[in-house]
Design a protein around this motif. Structure first.
Motif, mmCIF file in Angstrom:
data_model
loop_
_atom_site.group_PDB
_atom_site.id
_atom_site.type_symbol
_atom_site.label_atom_id
_atom_site.label_comp_id
_atom_site.label_asym_id
_atom_site.label_seq_id
_atom_site.Cartn_x
_atom_site.Cartn_y
_atom_site.Cartn_z
ATOM 1 N N PHE A 139 -0.045 -4.682 4.820
ATOM 2 C CA PHE A 139 -0.859 -4.798 4.174
ATOM 3 C C PHE A 139 -0.551 -4.071 2.914
ATOM 4 N N TYR A 149 0.130 -0.329 3.753
ATOM 5 C CA TYR A 149 -0.311 -0.224 5.116
ATOM 6 C C TYR A 149 0.729 -1.240 6.168
ATOM 7 N N PRO A 196 -3.198 -10.697 1.490
ATOM 8 C CA PRO A 196 -3.151 -11.454 2.707
ATOM 9 C C PRO A 196 -2.448 -10.915 3.811
ATOM 10 N N PHE A 251 -7.615 -6.075 -0.449
ATOM 11 C CA PHE A 251 -6.556 -6.234 0.294
ATOM 12 C C PHE A 251 -5.934 -7.573 -0.085
#
Lengths: 114, 123
Positions: free
Chosen positions: B90, B35, B116, B114
Motif C-alpha cells: 500500500f 507499507y 488501492p 491510501f
C-alpha cells in the motif's frame, strides 16, 4: 514495546447491536493523534475517525465513536447499530507530534452476524 | 481528484526479477509512504518520504529502494525479488504534521490517504 496494541484478533457481533474494538497505545509525547481505519474484503483502507490528544471530547462520526481514555492510554472504537457492511478488518493507528511515521496495530477482524 | 493511485494492481514475479511499483497522488501532499501488509501483522512501514528528493527507512526496508523525484510520485523498487516479499503493498500520502507553537500539531488534517494496493506474488 508495541506502540499500538489491538488484543482482539477477531470479534463477532449481532446485526443492530453495538460493538467495541479495543486499542491501547504507548507514547511519552503529550501531543499525538489516533486514527481508526476500516479495511473491507475488497482491500482498500478507509479512514473512519480521528482523536487528538488535546481534544476535550470523544470523537464521533455517524455510527462511529471513539472512547478515549487518556490516562489509561486507550482509544476504543465503538460502532453502534452494526450493519452487515461493517464486517471488515479494523486498524488503530497513532501519529506522534512532529513524527512523520504512523504506527498501526495488527487489526481486529469484525464479523457481523445477521 | 483521483486521490492516491498505484500501478500495477497485481504482479507475479520470479525469484531474482526486479520491478518498480508506482504511487501517484494529486492532493499536493508532502508526505508519502510505502507499507506492506501480511496476514496477522497489520501494516508495516517500508520507506517514507517527507518531501521531494528525500526518503527515509521505515520498519522493514531491506530488499527495497525508493525514490521521490517529483512531489506527486513515490516509487518502490525491488532489485532482486524474493518469495518473502510476497505481500500486498500500500502507498499512502498525507499533509505535513506541523509542530510549531502551542497548537496541537497533529489533527485530522494528518490522516493518511491510501491507494488501492498492489498484490505481489514472488514465485
Amino acid at each position: 514495546a508495541q506502540k499500538i496494541t489491538q488484543t482482539q484478533p477477531g470479534m463477532f457481533v449481532q446485526e443492530k447491536e453495538a460493538v467495541t474494538l479495543d486499542c491501547t497505545y504507548d507514547t511519552s509525547d503529550p501531543s499525538y493523534g489516533l486514527f481508526w481505519y476500516k479495511q473491507p474484503s475488497s482491500g482498500e483502507m478507509i479512514f473512519l475517525i480521528y482523536q487528538g490528544s488535546y481534544d476535550q471530547q470523544n470523537a464521533t462520526e455517524g455510527r462511529y465513536s471513539l472512547n478515549f481514555q487518556k490516562a489509561r492510554k486507550s482509544a476504543n472504537l465503538v460502532i453502534s447499530a452494526s450493519q452487515l457492511g461493517d464486517s471488515a478488518m479494523y486498524f488503530c493507528a497513532m501519529r506522534e507530534r512532529g513524527y512523520q511515521k504512523v504506527t498501526f496495530g495488527t487489526g481486529t477482524k469484525l464479523q457481523v452476524i445477521p | 481528484n483521483a486521490g492516491v493511485t498505484q500501478t500495477p494492481k497485481f504482479r507475479v514475479l520470479k525469484t531474482g526479477q526486479s520491478m518498480t511499483l508506482l504511487c501517484a497522488q494529486d492532493m499536493n501532499h508532502e508526505y508519502m509512504y510505502w507499507y506492506r501488509q501480511d496476514p496477522g501483522m497489520g501494516l508495516r512501514l517500508i520507506h517514507y518520504s517527507v518531501g521531494e528528493g528525500t526518503t527515509a527507512k521505515g520498519e522493514v526496508p531491506d530488499g527495497y529502494n525508493v525514490s521521490r523525484l517529483k512531489k506527486q510520485n513515490f516509487l518502490l523498487g525491488l532489485e532482486s525479488a524474493a518469495p518473502s516479499q510476497t505481500s500486498v503493498y500500500f502507498c499512502a500520502s498525507s499533509y505535513k504534521a506541523s509542530g510549531s507553537g502551542t497548537r496541537p500539531p497533529v489533527s485530522s488534517y494528518n490522516e493518511q490517504f491510501f491507494g488501492p494496493g498492489t498484490r505481489l506474488t514472488v514465485l
